[in-house]
Design a protein around this motif. Structure first.
Motif, short mmCIF file in Angstrom:
data_model
loop_
_atom_site.label_atom_id
_atom_site.label_comp_id
_atom_site.label_asym_id
_atom_site.label_seq_id
_atom_site.Cartn_x
_atom_site.Cartn_y
_atom_site.Cartn_z
N ASP A 1 0.83 -1.20 0.00
CA ASP A 1 0.00 0.00 0.00
C ASP A 1 0.86 1.26 0.00
OD1 ASP A 1 -2.50 -1.17 -0.10
OD2 ASP A 1 -2.68 -1.33 2.07
N LYS A 2 1.97 1.22 0.73
CA LYS A 2 2.85 2.38 0.78
C LYS A 2 3.47 2.67 -0.59
CE LYS A 2 4.07 2.25 5.69
NZ LYS A 2 5.15 2.08 6.69
N VAL A 3 3.75 1.60 -1.35
CA VAL A 3 4.31 1.79 -2.69
C VAL A 3 3.34 2.60 -3.55
CG1 VAL A 3 4.89 0.58 -4.84
CG2 VAL A 3 5.75 -0.28 -2.65
N VAL A 4 2.06 2.25 -3.51
CA VAL A 4 1.06 2.96 -4.31
C VAL A 4 0.81 4.35 -3.74
CG1 VAL A 4 -1.33 2.93 -5.12
CG2 VAL A 4 -0.01 0.81 -5.06
N ASP A 5 0.72 4.45 -2.43
CA ASP A 5 0.40 5.73 -1.80
C ASP A 5 1.49 6.78 -2.01
OD1 ASP A 5 -1.98 4.71 -0.92
OD2 ASP A 5 -1.23 4.21 1.09
N PHE A 6 2.71 6.34 -2.29
CA PHE A 6 3.80 7.30 -2.50
C PHE A 6 3.59 8.08 -3.79
CE2 PHE A 6 7.95 8.51 -4.21
CZ PHE A 6 8.45 9.26 -3.15
N ALA A 7 3.01 7.44 -4.81
CA ALA A 7 2.84 8.11 -6.11
C ALA A 7 1.51 7.73 -6.76
CB ALA A 7 4.01 7.75 -7.03
N PRO A 8 0.39 8.02 -6.10
CA PRO A 8 -0.91 7.60 -6.65
C PRO A 8 -1.22 8.19 -8.03
CG PRO A 8 -1.19 9.15 -4.84
CD PRO A 8 0.25 8.75 -4.84
N GLU A 9 -0.78 9.44 -8.27
CA GLU A 9 -1.04 10.04 -9.57
C GLU A 9 -0.31 9.30 -10.68
OE1 GLU A 9 -0.27 14.20 -9.62
OE2 GLU A 9 -1.79 14.68 -8.09
N HIS A 10 0.92 8.88 -10.38
CA HIS A 10 1.69 8.10 -11.36
C HIS A 10 0.95 6.82 -11.71
CE1 HIS A 10 5.08 5.87 -13.15
NE2 HIS A 10 4.69 4.87 -12.38
N TYR A 11 0.50 6.09 -10.71
CA TYR A 11 -0.16 4.81 -10.97
C TYR A 11 -1.51 5.02 -11.66
CZ TYR A 11 3.48 2.65 -8.21
OH TYR A 11 4.70 2.22 -7.75
N ALA A 12 -2.20 6.10 -11.34
CA ALA A 12 -3.47 6.37 -12.01
C ALA A 12 -3.25 6.67 -13.49
CB ALA A 12 -4.17 7.55 -11.33
N LYS A 13 -2.26 7.48 -13.80
CA LYS A 13 -1.99 7.83 -15.20
C LYS A 13 -1.47 6.63 -15.99
CE LYS A 13 -0.96 12.75 -14.49
NZ LYS A 13 0.10 13.80 -14.57
N VAL A 14 -0.52 5.89 -15.41
CA VAL A 14 0.02 4.72 -16.10
C VAL A 14 -1.06 3.66 -16.28
CG1 VAL A 14 1.66 2.81 -15.91
CG2 VAL A 14 2.40 5.14 -15.40
N GLY A 15 -1.87 3.46 -15.24
CA GLY A 15 -2.95 2.49 -15.35
C GLY A 15 -3.95 2.86 -16.43
N ALA A 16 -4.29 4.14 -16.52
CA ALA A 16 -5.23 4.60 -17.54
C ALA A 16 -4.64 4.39 -18.94
CB ALA A 16 -5.59 6.06 -17.31
N ALA A 17 -3.36 4.69 -19.10
CA ALA A 17 -2.71 4.50 -20.41
C ALA A 17 -2.70 3.03 -20.80
CB ALA A 17 -1.29 5.05 -20.37
N ILE A 18 -2.42 2.17 -19.83
CA ILE A 18 -2.41 0.73 -20.11
C ILE A 18 -3.81 0.25 -20.49
CG2 ILE A 18 -2.12 -1.55 -19.05
CD1 ILE A 18 0.23 -0.34 -17.46
N ALA A 19 -4.82 0.74 -19.78
CA ALA A 19 -6.20 0.34 -20.09
C ALA A 19 -6.60 0.77 -21.49
CB ALA A 19 -7.14 0.94 -19.05
N ARG A 20 -6.13 1.96 -21.92
CA ARG A 20 -6.44 2.42 -23.28
C ARG A 20 -5.72 1.59 -24.33
NH1 ARG A 20 -5.47 7.50 -20.98
NH2 ARG A 20 -3.42 7.60 -22.02
N GLU A 21 -4.44 1.31 -24.09
CA GLU A 21 -3.62 0.65 -25.10
C GLU A 21 -3.73 -0.86 -25.07
OE1 GLU A 21 0.37 2.20 -24.80
OE2 GLU A 21 -0.37 4.25 -24.48
#
Length: 299
Positions: free
Chosen positions: A194-214
């Protein structure tokens, strides 16, 4: 909207402490033209103060045999690196300490992909990392391609076993990191994913969205198949952790002490290494790992 490649490229090019870049340049020097790239990763990436910490690097090489020949190291090290990648070594530079793993470009690509037999590389490189040195544009492009594959591999495994609220991409990341921590012998506490994600939530949200699109089929793997893959990754991951620890007894001076330090730091234990264990680290590892498993320090 940003592409996955552009997001990862921007992330790996973020500035780092100048001492980290200098350290990377020092790490590749012995490998000569066989050196291709250096990736800086791990918990130290999230720290402003590096003194007293153990930095983590991956040194990417073109070919193991040539890399170790250039470095003047024994030929068996190249064979060991190919058989159970990576080899891990200690290093120190400018009052900083580090451990660095040696991996070939081919093994990096494989270890970040769905063909990987364990999670050790793609779990780490699905997180933000920095490319702190590259030999040329081709070396950078090869590293970037692998680093783009790593988060896709994580989400392909995690999405089918995640039951998030609609649109909750962070839930899939949390599931993925929780599962990868469970697929290795890790000393970190249970809230670390959880700490890994909480450190950079915006990064994971943007990367996750890009992966979902592609990759609109990111959750296409049937859940039973995904669970079966996770079970296989857990079995192999724990075996590989022990095998790498044993191998590090030969390549990593002070490896037993580092192992104890890391476990004590993350698990709150008070393990003390005895003189005989330093003299016979491989024998010590044979006795230490079962003890750690019984104590719950490694899970």
């Amino acid at each position: 909207m940003d592409s996955l490649k552009s997001l990862i490229a921007a992330e790996i090019d973020q500035p780092v402490d100048p001492r980290v870049s200098a350290f990377a340049a020092e790490l590749v020097r012995p490998f000569g033209p066989a050196a291709r790239a250096v990736i800086f990763y791990g918990s130290c990436l999230r720290e402003a103060q590096l003194d007293g910490l153990m930095l983590d690097f991956y040194v990417i090489v073109s070919d193991y045999a040539e890399a170790y020949r250039q470095a003047g190291k024994a030929g068996w090290m190249a064979s060991a690196n190919a058989l159970i990648p990576p080899n891990v070594f200690p290093a120190a530079h400018d009052n900083l300490a580090a451990k660095y793993a040696v991996l070939s470009e081919a093994d990096l690509a494989r270890a970040c992909s769905m063909q990987a037999g364990d999670v050790s590389v793609w779990a780490r490189f699905a997180q933000p990392v920095r490319l702190v040195w590259s030999a040329d544009d081709a070396a950078r492009d090869a590293a970037l391609a692998a680093l783009c594959d790593a988060p896709v591999t994580l989400l392909r495994h995690a999405a089918p076993v995640t039951d998030p609220a609609p649109g909750d991409l962070l839930a899939a990341w949390r599931t993925g990191f929780t599962r990868t921590y469970g697929a290795e012998l890790r000393a970190e506490r249970g809230d670390r994913p959880d700490k890994v994600v909480d450190f950079a939530p915006e990064h994971y949200a943007k990367v996750g969205a890009a992966i979902a699109r592609e990759h609109p089929d990111i959750a296409a793997m049937p859940r039973p198949e995904a669970e079966s893959r996770w079970a296989a990754l857990r079995r192999k991951g724990k075996r590989m952790t022990v095998a790498r620890l044993a191998k590090a007894s030969f390549t990593f001076a002070g490896g037993i002490d580092y192992l104890a330090w890391k476990i004590n730091r993350h698990a709150g234990t008070q393990i003390e290494i005895q003189p005989w264990q330093r003299k016979w680290p491989l024998v010590a590892a044979v006795f230490l790992v079962p003890r750690l498993l019984r104590s719950g320090a490694l899970k």
